[in-house]
Design an enzyme around this catalytic site. Structure first.
Site, PDB file in Angstrom:
ATOM      1  CG  HIS A 101     -55.556  39.901 -23.390  1.00  0.00           C
ATOM      2  ND1 HIS A 101     -55.680  39.161 -22.236  1.00  0.00           N
ATOM      3  CD2 HIS A 101     -54.502  39.381 -24.067  1.00  0.00           C
ATOM      4  CE1 HIS A 101     -54.748  38.226 -22.225  1.00  0.00           C
ATOM      5  NE2 HIS A 101     -54.018  38.336 -23.321  1.00  0.00           N
ATOM      6  NE  ARG A 122     -31.054  48.088 -36.879  1.00  0.00           N
ATOM      7  CZ  ARG A 122     -29.981  47.541 -37.447  1.00  0.00           C
ATOM      8  NH1 ARG A 122     -30.044  47.110 -38.699  1.00  0.00           N
ATOM      9  NH2 ARG A 122     -28.859  47.448 -36.765  1.00  0.00           N
ATOM     10  CG  ASP A 180     -55.941  37.773 -18.311  1.00  0.00           C
ATOM     11  OD1 ASP A 180     -55.342  37.398 -19.336  1.00  0.00           O
ATOM     12  OD2 ASP A 180     -57.126  37.484 -18.067  1.00  0.00           O
ATOM     13  CE  LYS A 205     -50.557  39.755 -22.727  1.00  0.00           C
ATOM     14  NZ  LYS A 205     -50.393  38.525 -23.555  1.00  0.00           N
TER      15      LYS A 205
END
Length: 309
Positions: A136, A241, A175, A157
């Site tokens: 998916h 980070r 999808d 998405k």
């Protein structure tokens, strides 16, 4: 699954005998040239492979006695043998034709050179018989990098993929992404035929990307190289980070680089994914900004420590 009939259509081969076996399944991507078998050595005969006979095999075969010819061809044709192919337009020996008709083993002929045909057959079979799964997510081609965007339903998405398409990148699948492992760490992704070129945008519905943005906005297939996992921003979670943390996503028996991107209002995800794709290309070329920064930081700490002493 691939049948002998599929091989015939794909490579435009001629069926010379064994018509009753054209629906036999091809289960092995390896191909054999039965040279030793022509000499009578069948102890390690890989009978579940496609057998290809070229000039070398057929010229040696003509040197055999009539009895040996019949014996060799009967042993060559087995119920698990998908088919036998004769190359270079060579006329099949009558003993082979008779054995193929008797055993129901398809006998095919090609005008191609032996090496050329084997190369094309191997490439085709390795692709078609590769392990396959579906995930998916959304697959897009960003600066030549196949980026698989994953995340929970509703995280954004498809909207991010739409923005990437508007910025000149190409959609592969939305999808649901069908992924094949062609070889170790080489994964090829494509869309299911039902939803090819389509993109679902909540509140807007299903749109046809090729119709709206042109043929240059879509791609039929792309190697999956980078995973961008979108997740809702969690203030209690520590996100990378600097870029030193290496995550991997395992698909079948292969792994690809994974980057987790926190999502919150105001973040331009399309730009972030573009930069992630460019950075991935730099890393592949041996340029790692995070490691360079870490080395620079350690050098400065070491320098200050020496000054303090």
């Amino acid at each position: 699954m691939i049948t002998c009939s599929d091989i015939i259509k794909k490579f435009k081969l001629k069926l010379r005998a064994g018509e009753q076996g054209v629906d036999r399944m091809v289960m092995n991507a390896d191909i054999s040239r039965p040279g030793l078998e022509m000499a009578g050595y069948f102890s390690h005969y890989s009978s579940d492979r496609i057998q290809v006979l070229g000039t070398t095999e057929t010229s040696f075969f003509e040197m055999l006695s009539k009895e040996d010819k019949v014996d060799r061809m009967n042993k060559l044709c087995r119920k698990e043998t998908p088919c036998i192919i004769i190359t270079r337009g060579i006329e099949p020996p009558e003993e082979l034709i008779a054995a193929c008709d008797r055993k129901g083993t398809p006998l095919l002929s090609s005008d191609d050179a032996t090496t050329s045909l084997i190369s094309k057959l191997t490439s085709y079979l390795e692709t078609q018989l590769a392990p396959e799964t579906s995930l998916h997510g959304v697959l897009v081609d960003v600066y030549g990098i196949g980026v698989l965007i994953t995340g929970d339903s509703g995280v954004g998405k498809s909207e991010t993929a739409l923005e990437l398409v508007k910025r000149g990148h190409r959609l592969v699948a939305d999808d649901n992404v069908e992924i094949k492992e062609i070889s170790k760490n080489v994964l090829m992704g494509k869309p299911p035929q039902l939803i090819e070129h389509l993109l679902e945008i909540r509140g807007l519905g299903i749109i046809n990307v090729m119709t709206l943005f042109g043929a240059g906005s879509i791609l039929q297939e792309k190697r999956v190289m980078l995973n961008i996992n979108l997740e809702t921003w969690n203030k209690d979670k520590m996100y990378d980070r600097v870029g030193l943390i290496e995550e991997k996503l395992t698909i079948l028996d292969s792994q690809i680089t994974k980057k987790t991107i926190p999502v919150r209002p105001g973040r331009n995800l399309a730009v972030i994914i573009e930069v992630a794709a460019m950075n991935y290309r730099l890393n592949a070329l041996g340029v790692n900004t995070a490691e360079e920064f870490n080395d620079r930081l350690n050098e400065q700490i070491k320098s200050q420590s020496l000054k303090g002493n």
